[in-house]
Design an enzyme around this catalytic site. Structure first.
Site, PDB file in Angstrom:
ATOM      1  N   THR A   1       5.985  -0.881   4.968  1.00  0.00           N
ATOM      2  CA  THR A   1       5.105   0.428   4.732  1.00  0.00           C
ATOM      3  C   THR A   1       5.286   1.024   6.591  1.00  0.00           C
ATOM      4  O   THR A   1       4.858   0.132   7.383  1.00  0.00           O
ATOM      5  CB  THR A   1       3.877   0.040   4.956  1.00  0.00           C
ATOM      6  OG1 THR A   1       2.851   1.376   4.556  1.00  0.00           O
ATOM      7  CG2 THR A   1       2.958  -1.113   5.273  1.00  0.00           C
TER       8      THR A   1
ATOM      9  N   ASP B   1       7.488  -1.199  -0.587  1.00  0.00           N
ATOM     10  CA  ASP B   1       6.842   0.235   0.150  1.00  0.00           C
ATOM     11  C   ASP B   1       5.478  -0.826  -0.734  1.00  0.00           C
ATOM     12  O   ASP B   1       4.622  -0.821  -1.133  1.00  0.00           O
ATOM     13  CB  ASP B   1       7.247   1.061  -0.227  1.00  0.00           C
ATOM     14  CG  ASP B   1       7.033   1.559   0.398  1.00  0.00           C
ATOM     15  OD1 ASP B   1       6.938   2.594   0.912  1.00  0.00           O
ATOM     16  OD2 ASP B   1       6.691   3.818  -0.217  1.00  0.00           O
TER      17      ASP B   1
ATOM     18  N   ARG C   1       4.267   0.284  10.143  1.00  0.00           N
ATOM     19  CA  ARG C   1       5.306   1.296  11.448  1.00  0.00           C
ATOM     20  C   ARG C   1       6.709   0.916  11.196  1.00  0.00           C
ATOM     21  O   ARG C   1       6.441   1.153  12.242  1.00  0.00           O
ATOM     22  CB  ARG C   1       4.053   1.319  12.840  1.00  0.00           C
ATOM     23  CG  ARG C   1       2.798   1.697  12.892  1.00  0.00           C
ATOM     24  CD  ARG C   1       2.824   3.153  12.467  1.00  0.00           C
ATOM     25  NE  ARG C   1       1.600   3.794  12.439  1.00  0.00           N
ATOM     26  CZ  ARG C   1       1.681   5.558  12.560  1.00  0.00           C
ATOM     27  NH1 ARG C   1       2.388   5.346  11.254  1.00  0.00           N
ATOM     28  NH2 ARG C   1       0.711   5.778  12.133  1.00  0.00           N
TER      29      ARG C   1
ATOM     30  N   ASP D   1       9.535   4.578  -3.798  1.00  0.00           N
ATOM     31  CA  ASP D   1       9.266   5.792  -4.166  1.00  0.00           C
ATOM     32  C   ASP D   1       9.937   6.824  -3.584  1.00  0.00           C
ATOM     33  O   ASP D   1       9.889   7.550  -3.928  1.00  0.00           O
ATOM     34  CB  ASP D   1       7.968   5.843  -4.920  1.00  0.00           C
ATOM     35  CG  ASP D   1       6.829   6.384  -3.588  1.00  0.00           C
ATOM     36  OD1 ASP D   1       7.489   6.010  -2.705  1.00  0.00           O
ATOM     37  OD2 ASP D   1       6.061   7.287  -4.009  1.00  0.00           O
TER      38      ASP D   1
ATOM     39  N   LYS E   1     -17.834   6.428  13.531  1.00  0.00           N
ATOM     40  CA  LYS E   1     -17.670   4.865  11.988  1.00  0.00           C
ATOM     41  C   LYS E   1     -16.576   4.567  12.491  1.00  0.00           C
ATOM     42  O   LYS E   1     -15.448   5.024  13.141  1.00  0.00           O
ATOM     43  CB  LYS E   1     -17.594   5.868  11.269  1.00  0.00           C
ATOM     44  CG  LYS E   1     -16.684   6.244  11.284  1.00  0.00           C
ATOM     45  CD  LYS E   1     -16.459   7.742   9.443  1.00  0.00           C
ATOM     46  CE  LYS E   1     -15.282   8.619   9.825  1.00  0.00           C
ATOM     47  NZ  LYS E   1     -14.678   9.792   8.635  1.00  0.00           N
TER      48      LYS E   1
ATOM     49  N   THR F   1       2.620   3.076  -0.459  1.00  0.00           N
ATOM     50  CA  THR F   1       2.313   4.134  -0.325  1.00  0.00           C
ATOM     51  C   THR F   1       3.383   4.972  -1.499  1.00  0.00           C
ATOM     52  O   THR F   1       4.305   4.982  -1.613  1.00  0.00           O
ATOM     53  CB  THR F   1       2.274   5.066   1.018  1.00  0.00           C
ATOM     54  OG1 THR F   1       1.162   4.775   1.237  1.00  0.00           O
ATOM     55  CG2 THR F   1       1.585   7.002  -0.129  1.00  0.00           C
TER      56      THR F   1
END
EC number: 7.6.2.1
Length: 1207
Positions: A741, A423, A838, A864, A626, A425
Site C-alpha cells: 500500500t 493493494d 509507502r 483497483d 490526540k 485502499t
C-alpha cells in the site's frame, strides 16, 4: 471577488504547518542542466511541440498486446511458440512431398483450423482491451483554443504546452503544472487514490506569480517556458523552473498535478501540460502488457518434448530397420523388382532409403502429438471463462457489475495460487471508520459488540453446544456459558436504531444529551470538544438534509466529527483562523462557540500524534492532543494520570476486540508560556535548511508535555463487505496474503488489524531506515534488522508463535537490491503476514516479481487503481477491482471482480475446478493419443516397416477432431469433484492445486503408461484373435482394412469408456457427448461405406456386409475395451479404499448423506479441512477465545480459593 464571480476566501496555508508551507522567499531557481533534465515546454504554445527536437509523445495510451500491424506476426509467433504447433507446421510442409503417408490436406487443414481459432480468440480478447482504452482516450477536457476561448477536445488529442481547465471531481488528463485555482490563495485539493492508494486529500498550491491567471480571457496573452526533468517514474519528486515575465521561478512537487488523480473540493483549476501519454508519471510506473502462460501450458511443452523424443526414437528405429531390410532383404524379393526401383527403395543406397523413411515415419507417428489438444483447451477455457462471467454469486447487486474473465489463458492458474499481493485502499477497505466505543474519565461507554466480539461469542457458543452433546454433565458448562455471555455479548443484540454513517455507537448514557447526568460532565464536555476542534477537516452543508458532512484527511477524523455531532458538539464552520462548534446540550441552552486556531502540529508517522493550540471565547489557551496511547501516556503530567489505569484496561479490551484506538489529552497554557514557545516555533518554521523539520519537532516536543489524560476512542475500520471472511477462507485454503500500500505505516498496520492479518499477540518485525547520510551505513543497518528477524523466528520454539513483517517504501528500496533481496524474501516467507507501506507503483511490481521468481510459486496481484497496474501485470495472475475510481487496473488485468470478497469464490471454487479439469483433460489427451499412435508403430513393425498406415486417412482425421474431442471437452467444462458449496466448506481442497497433485510427473507418466498398456492390448489382442482364423462364418480372413477398422473401433470404445471412469460429476450433456461420440463412429462407418468405391475405397460396405454380421467383431470390441480400462478401475478402487484423497472422502460422505444424517461428523471433518493458519478472522477469534478462557480460568480459581478460605 473577481468580475462578479464568487470566490472562496479561506486561506488554508496556516493549517498545514509542516508539509505544505510556501516555498521560502529566499530560495532561488533549481539548477536545470545536464542529463536527465532536458525537457523544454513552451506554455500555451503547443504548435512549438509538433516538430523535432521538441516533439514529445502524444497523450494516447494503450494497454493492448497487439495493434493492427503487429497482430499477425506477433500472434503467429505466439502460436508457433508452442512446440506441438511448430512440429505440425513442419509436418504440413513435408506432407507436400512424395514421402508423406497421408494427403497434404489431411495435415494442413487441422493445423490451419487450430491456429486460426486460437488467433481469433486472442484477437477478440485484445479488441476488448482496445475498446476500454478508447473510452479513456476519448474523454473530454477543456483547453485554451485561442484568444482566451476554451473549447473541448479528447484526452488523446492533448499536446505538451496546452493550457487546460479541469473542473471539480474530474481526473487530470496529463501531468500538469498548476497555474491557478478557484481559491484566492491558489490551493486545490487532490485525491491520489489511483496513484498511491490513499483516499485522504492532498493539498497542492500554485505559485504566487501565476495566481492572477484565474479567468479564461487572461490566457489570451499568456506565454512562458518550463525547463524540467525528463520523464521518470518518481511520484513524489519533481525538479524544474518556470521562466515567466523575464524571471525564473523554481517548481516543486506540490505544484504538479499528476494524471489519473482527481480534483476535489475545488471548483476548477488551470494548468499547463508538461508530460503526456506514456511520459506521465503514472504510465512510467506501468509495465508493458505481458504475454502470460499458465504453468500447465508451460509443462505441456516439456511433455511434448518427451513425446517428440519418443516419436524420434521410434522413427529412428523404423528408419534403421527399413534401411536394413532394403539393404539385405530387398534383393531377395524378386516381386519388388530390386533391379528397377526408385531411389527410396534402392538396395545400393540404404542410407537414402533410411533417411527418406525417417521423414515418412515422423509424419506417420505424428499422432503421438495431439494436434487438437491446444484448440480443445482453448474451447474449454473460453467456456470456463463464460461460466465465471455468468456466475451470479460473483455479481454485485449494488453496482450491477459481474465478474469478468478478460483472458481465458490463465483459468487453471486460479487453482494454483500460493501468494496474493493486494493493494489496500479500494481493494480491502472502503476507508470508512465507525465510532463504536470510548473511554472517558476512566468510564467505558459503548455497548455494541465489534465483529470480532460477535464472532467469538458465536464460536464459543458453538463449542459449548458440542461439549454439551458429548457430556450430559453440563453444570460447569452452564456456569461458563453465563460467564461468557457477560464477557462478549452486548445488550443491544435485539433492537438497533437506524444506522448513522461513521457512527455505530450505542449507549443511552451518552446519546440524546444524557451525558449531562454522568458524574464527570466536565471531562465529557472536554472529550467532545477535543473531537470537534482537533482536526483539519472542512465542513460541507448538505442542503437537502440540512446536516454537515466532512472532508477529512483521514477517515478517523470524519468518524470523530460525526461522533462529536451526535454527542451534541457539531463542527459547522472553519475560517482562516477559527473553528466554530455548535454545542446543543449545555445548561444555558444551545450555544455557538468560536475557537481561534493559534497553532496546529499535524500528525506524521514519526510523531504519531496531532496537536492543536486554541484560544476559547474566555481567552483561555488550551492545548488539545490526540495520538497513539503509548505516545500520549509518555507525555502525561503526574497529576494527569488519574484515569490512566482504567483507560489502559479499556484500551486493551478495545484492541482485543479488533478496534483502532487513540488517546485524548489536554493542557491549559499561560499566556507568557505560550508567547515564549510561539516565538521559538515561528523561528523554526521560517528557517531555511535541511534541518528545518528536526527543529520543528524539537520545538513541538517542548510544548507537548505535562498533559492531562481525558480518555480514549475506539473505532472499527470498515472493510469492504466480506473482506475478513474472504481473507479467513483464503488463509484456511493455505493462500498467503501480502498487503502492498501507499498508505502510512500506522494506517497500514491498523488495516492489518482490521482484516485480521495482524492480531494481538502477533510479534511484529518492523524494518525501518536509519537516519544517516551514508548509504552503506543504512544498508548495513537494514541487513542487520533482516538477519535479526530471521534469527528470532528460527530460535522461537513456540509452534503457535506468529510473526508479521512490516516495512516501508524507503527501506524496501534497499531491501530489493540484488545483494539483499533474497534475504528479505526469506524473512518475509517465514512470516505469517507481510505489509509493505509507502510503496510506489514500481516497488509493487518489483516485490511481485521477487515473490514470483524467488519462490517459484503462483502469485496473484489484485488492485483497483492505476498505481496497481505494474503489480497486476507482473503477477502470474492479475485481478482488477471494478471500482468507482477509474478502470486502469481492470484494463491491465486478466480477471476483474467488483469486490475483493468475490476472490474467494474465484479461487476456491472456479480456480479449483479449472485446475482439476484442465489437468485431467491434458493427461487424458496424452493417454488417448499414445494409445492410438503407438498402434501405428506396432503395425509398422509387424509389416516390415513399410510406412503403411493400418487406418484409413479419414479415420485419422476424425479421431482427434470429431470422435474423441467432444467427451474430453465435456470433461474440461463440466467436471466437478465436489460442488461449489463443498469447496467453500472444505477450503483445504484448494491445496491440491498449489501442490500440483493432478499434474505432477508421477501422474503424467502414469497416464502415459496407461496409454502404452492400452496400445499393446488393442493391437496384440486383435492380432492374436484375427491372425490365423476367419472372422466370418463363411471363412473370410481379415485384410488390412478389416483389421484397421476393428482396431479403430476398439480404440474409440476404449478411450471413451475410459473417460467415463475419470468423471465424477455427470450431466445429461456429458452422457450425450460421450455416447454420441461412440454412436457417431458407427454412423460414420455406415454412411462412409455406403459411398461409391471411388470414395470409400477399401471400406466399401465394410460395416453392413463385413463387420456387423460377425459376432467376433462385437465380442472383440467388448473384450478389448474391458481389458484396457480394467487397470485404471482397479487403481482408483484400491486408492479410494487404502489411500483416499481429500475429495474421495468428501464424495463418499456426500453419497452417504452424512451432511444431513450426522452433523457432528460433518462439522468435525469441516474443521479438519482447514490449513493451520496464524492469520485470518478464525485465528483471531481463536486467540480472543484463548484470552477469554484464560481470564475465566483465573476468575474461577479465584472464586474457588475464596470459597476454600471464607474468612
Amino acid at each position: 471577488m473577481a468580475k462578479g464571480k464568487i470566490r472562496a476566501k479561506i486561506r488554508r496555508s496556516q493549517l498545514y504547518t509542516f508539509a505544505c508551507g510556501k516555498r521560502c522567499a529566499g530560495a532561488g531557481p533549481h539548477p536545470i542542466e545536464g542529463p536527465g533534465c532536458s525537457r523544454v515546454v513552451h506554455c500555451n504554445q503547443p504548435h512549438m511541440h509538433r516538430k523535432k527536437p521538441l516533439k514529445y509523445r502524444s497523450n494516447y495510451i494503450s494497454t493492448t498486446k497487439y495493434n493492427f500491424l503487429t497482430f499477425l506476426p506477433k500472434s503467429l509467433y505466439e502460436q508457433f511458440h508452442r512446440v506441438a504447433n511448430l512440429y505440425f507446421l513442419a509436418a504440413a510442409i513435408l506432407s507436400l512431398t512424395p514421402l508423406s503417408p497421408f494427403s497434404a490436406v489431411s495435415m494442413i487443414a487441422p493445423l490451419a483450423f487450430v491456429v486460426g481459432l486460437s488467433m481469433a480468440k486472442e484477437g477478440l480478447e485484445d479488441w476488448k482491451r482496445f475498446m476500454q482504452d478508447m473510452n479513456v482516450n476519448s474523454r473530454k477536457i477543456q483547453f485554451h483554443k485561442e484568444e482566451g476561448v476554451f473549447d473541448n477536445k479528447q484526452w488523446q488529442q492533448l499536446e505538451v504546452g496546452d493550457v487546460v481547465k479541469v473542473e471539480k471531481d474530474n481526473f487530470f488528463p496529463a501531468d500538469l503544472l498548476l497555474l491557478s485555482t478557484s481559491y484566492e490563495d491558489g490551493i486545490c485539493y487532490v485525491e491520489t487514490m489511483n496513484l498511491d492508494g490513499e483516499t485522504n486529500l492532498k493539498v497542492k498550491r500554485a505559485m504566487e506569480v501565476t495566481l492572477s491567471l484565474n479567468e479564461d480571457e487572461i490566457f489570451k496573452n499568456f506565454t512562458g517556458m518550463i525547463k524540467c526533468e525528463d520523464p521518470n517514474p518518481s511520484l513524489y519528486t519533481f525538479v524544474g523552473n518556470l521562466e515567466y515575465c523575464r524571471q525564473t521561478y523554481a517548481l516543486e512537487p506540490g505544484q504538479i498535478l499528476l494524471r489519473d488523480s482527481k480534483l476535489r473540493n475545488t471548483s476548477y483549476v488551470y494548468g499547463v501540460v508538461i508530460f503526456t501519454g506514456f511520459d506521465t508519471k503514472v504510465m512510467q510506473n506501468s509495465t508493458k502488457s505481458p504475454s502470460k502462460r499458465s504453468r500447465i501450458e508451460k509443462k505441456m511443452d516439456y511433455i511434448i518434448y518427451v513425446l517428440f523424443s519418443l516419436l524420434l526414437v521410434i522413427s529412428l528405429i523404423s528408419s534403421l530397420a527399413f534401411a536394413w531390410k532394403i539393404r539385405f532383404q530387398m534383393p531377395k524379393w524378386w516381386y519388388m523388382r530390386p533391379d528397377n526401383t526408385e531411389d527410396f527403395y534402392n538396395p545400393q543406397q540404404p542410407l537414402v532409403s533410411g533417411l527418406s523413411h525417417l521423414v515418412t515415419a515422423l509424419i506417420l507417428y505424428g499422432y503421438l502429438i495431439p494436434i487438437s489438444l491446444y484448440v480443445s483447451i482453448e474451447v474449454v477455457k473460453v467456456m470456463q471463462a463464460s461460466f465465471i462471467n455468468q456466475d451470479l454469486l460473483m455479481y454485485d447487486d449494488d453496482t450491477g457489475i459481474p465478474a469478468q474473465a478478460r483472458t481465458s489463458n490463465l483459468n487453471e492458474e486460479l487453482g494454483q495460487v500460493d501468494t496474493i499481493l493486494s493493494d489496500k485502499t479500494g481493494t480491502l477497505t472502503c476507508n470508512q471508520m465507525d465510532f463504536l466505543k470510548c473511554s472517558i474519565a476512566g468510564t467505558a461507554y459503548g455497548v455494541r459488540a465489534s465483529d470480532v466480539e460477535r464472532a467469538a461469542a458465536q464460536q464459543m457458543a458453538s463449542d459449548l453446544a458440542q461439549d454439551e452433546t458429548k457430556s450430559s454433565t453440563s453444570s460447569k458448562s452452564g456456569k461458563l456459558d453465563i460467564e461468557l455471555e457477560t464477557v462478549v455479548t452486548s445488550k443491544d443484540e435485539n433492537v438497533h436504531k437506524p444506522t448513522i454513517k461513521f457512527f455505530s455507537f450505542e449507549d443511552g448514557r451518552m446519546t440524546e444529551g444524557n451525558w449531562r447526568n454522568e458524574p464527570n460532565t466536565d471531562m465529557i464536555m472536554l472529550f467532545c470538544r477535543i473531537l470537534a476542534v482537533c482536526h483539519t477537516a472542512i465542513p460541507e452543508l448538505n442542503e437537502e438534509t440540512g446536516t454537515y458532512t466532512y472532508e477529512a484527511e483521514s477517515p478517523d477524523e470524519g468518524a470523530f466529527l460525526v461522533a462529536a455531532r451526535e454527542f451534541g458538539f457539531e463542527f459547522y464552520k472553519r475560517t482562516q483562523s477559527s473553528v466554530f462548534v455548535r454545542e446543543r446540550y449545555l445548561a444555558s441552552g444551545p450555544t455557538e462557540r468560536e475557537y481561534k486556531i493559534l497553532n496546529l502540529l499535524e500528525f506524521t508517522s514519526k510523531r504519531k500524534r496531532m496537536t492543536v493550540i486554541v484560544r476559547d471565547e474566555d481567552g483561555q489557551i488550551i492545548l488539545m492532543c490526540k495520538g497513539a496511547d503509548s505516545i500520549i501516556f509518555d507525555r502525561l503530567a503526574k497529576k494527569g494520570k488519574l484515569y490512566l489505569e482504567d483507560t489502559t484496561k479499556h484500551l486493551n479490551n478495545y484492541g482485543e476486540a479488533g478496534l483502532r484506538t487513540l488517546a485524548l489529552a489536554y493542557r491549559k497554557l499561560e499566556e507568557s508560556e505560550y508567547s515564549a514557545w510561539n516565538n521559538e516555533f515561528q523561528k523554526a518554521k521560517t528557517s531555511i535548511g535541511s534541518d528545518r523539520d528536526i527543529m520543528l519537532e524539537k520545538v513541538a516536543e517542548m510544548m507537548e508535555k505535562d498533559l492531562i489524560l481525558v480518555g480514549a476512542t475506539a473505532v472499527e475500520d470498515k472493510l469492504q463487505k466480506g473482506v475478513p471472511h474472504c481473507i479467513d477462507k483464503l488463509a484456511q485454503a493455505g493462500v498467503k496474503l501480502w498487503v502492498l500500500t501507499g498508505d502510512k505505516m500506522e494506517t497500514a498496520i491498523n488495516i492489518g488489524f482490521a482484516c485480521s492479518l495482524l492480531r494481538e499477540g502477533m510479534k511484529q518485525i518492523c524494518i525501518t531506515t536509519l537516519e544517516s547520510d551514508s548509504k552503506e551505513a543504512i544498508k548495513e543497518n537494514i541487513f542487520m534488522q533482516i538477519t535479526n528477524g530471521s534469527q528470532m523466528i528460527k530460535l522461537d520454539k513456540d509452534p503457535y508463535a506468529a510473526y508479521a513483517l512490516i516495512i516501508d517504501g524507503k527501506t524496501l528500496a534497499y531491501a530489493l537490491e540484488e545483494d539483499m533481496k533474497f534475504m528479505f524474501l526469506g524473512l518475509a516467507v517465514d512470516c505469517a503476514s507481510v505489509i509493505c507501506c509507502r510503496v510506489s507503483p514500481k516497488q509493487k511490481a518489483l516485490v511481485t516479481r521477487l515473490v514470483k521468481e524467488g519462490t517459484g510459486r503462483v502469485t496473484l496481484g489484485i488492485g483497483d487503481g492505476a498505481n496497481d497496474v505494474g503489480m497486476i501485470q507482473e503477477a502470474d495472475i492479475g485481478v482488477g477491482i471494478s471500482g468507482v475510481e477509474g478502470m486502469q487496473a481492470v484494463m491491465a488485468s486478466d480477471f476483474s471482480v467488483s469486490q475483493f470478497r468475490f476472490l474467494e469464490r474465484l479461487l476456491v471454487v472456479h480456480g479449483h475446478w479449472c485446475y482439476k479439469r484442465i489437468s485431467q483433460m491434458v493427461c487424458y489427451f496424452f493417454y488417448k493419443n499414445i494409445a492410438f499412435g503407438l498402434t501405428l508403430f506396432y503395425f509398422e513393425a509387424f509389416t516390415g516397416f513399410s510406412g503403411q498406415s493400418v487406418y484409413d486417412d479419414l479415420y485419422m482425421i476424425l479421431f482427434n477432431v470429431v470422435l474423441t474431442s467432444m467427451p474430453v471437452i465435456s470433461l474440461g467444462v463440466f467436471e466437478q469433484d465436489v460442488s461449489s458449496d463443498v469447496c467453500l466448506e472444505f477450503p483445504t481442497l484448494y491445496q491440491q492445486g498449489p501442490r500440483n497433485l493432478f499434474f505432477d510427473w508421477y501422474r503424467i507418466l502414469g497416464w502415459m503408461g496407461n496409454g502404452l498398456y492400452s496400445s499393446i492390448v488393442i493391437f496384440f489382442l486383435n492380432i492374436v484373435i484375427f491372425y490365423d482364423q476367419a472372422y466370418r462364418v463363411e471363412g473370410q480372413t481379415t485384410d488390412m482394412a478389416i483389421l484397421g477398422t476393428i482396431m479403430f473401433t476398439c480404440i474409440i470404445c476404449a478411450v471413451n469408456f475410459q473417460i467415463t471412469l475419470i468423471m465424477t460429476h455427470y450431466t445429461w450433456i456429458q452422457h450425450v457427448l460421450i455416447w454420441l461420440s461412440v454412436i457417431a463412429w458407427f454412423l460414420f462407418l455406415f454412411f462412409y461405406g455406403m459411398l461409391s468405391p471411388t470414395y470409400s475405397k477399401n471400406v466399401f460396405l465394410i460395416l453392413t456386409e463385413a463387420l456387423a454380421p460377425a459376432p467376433i467383431y462385437w465380442t472383440t470390441t467388448l473384450l478389448v475395451t474391458i481389458a484396457c480400462t480394467l487397470p485404471y478401475l482397479a487403481h482408483i478402487s484400491l486408492q479410494r479404499c487404502f489411500q483416499p484423497m481429500d475429495h474421495h472422502i468428501i464424495q463418499e460422505m456426500k453419497y452417504l448423506k452424512k451432511d444431513e444424517k450426522d452433523q457432528v461428523m460433518w462439522k468435525r471433518e469441516k474443521t479438519k479441512a482447514r490449513e493451520k493458519t496464524k492469520v485470518g478472522f478464525t485465528a483471531r477469534v481463536d486467540a480472543y477465545i484463548s484470552s477469554l478462557g484464560g481470564k475465566l480460568n483465573r476468575k474461577t480459581r479465584s472464586l474457588e480459593k475464596n470459597q476454600e478460605n471464607p474468612s
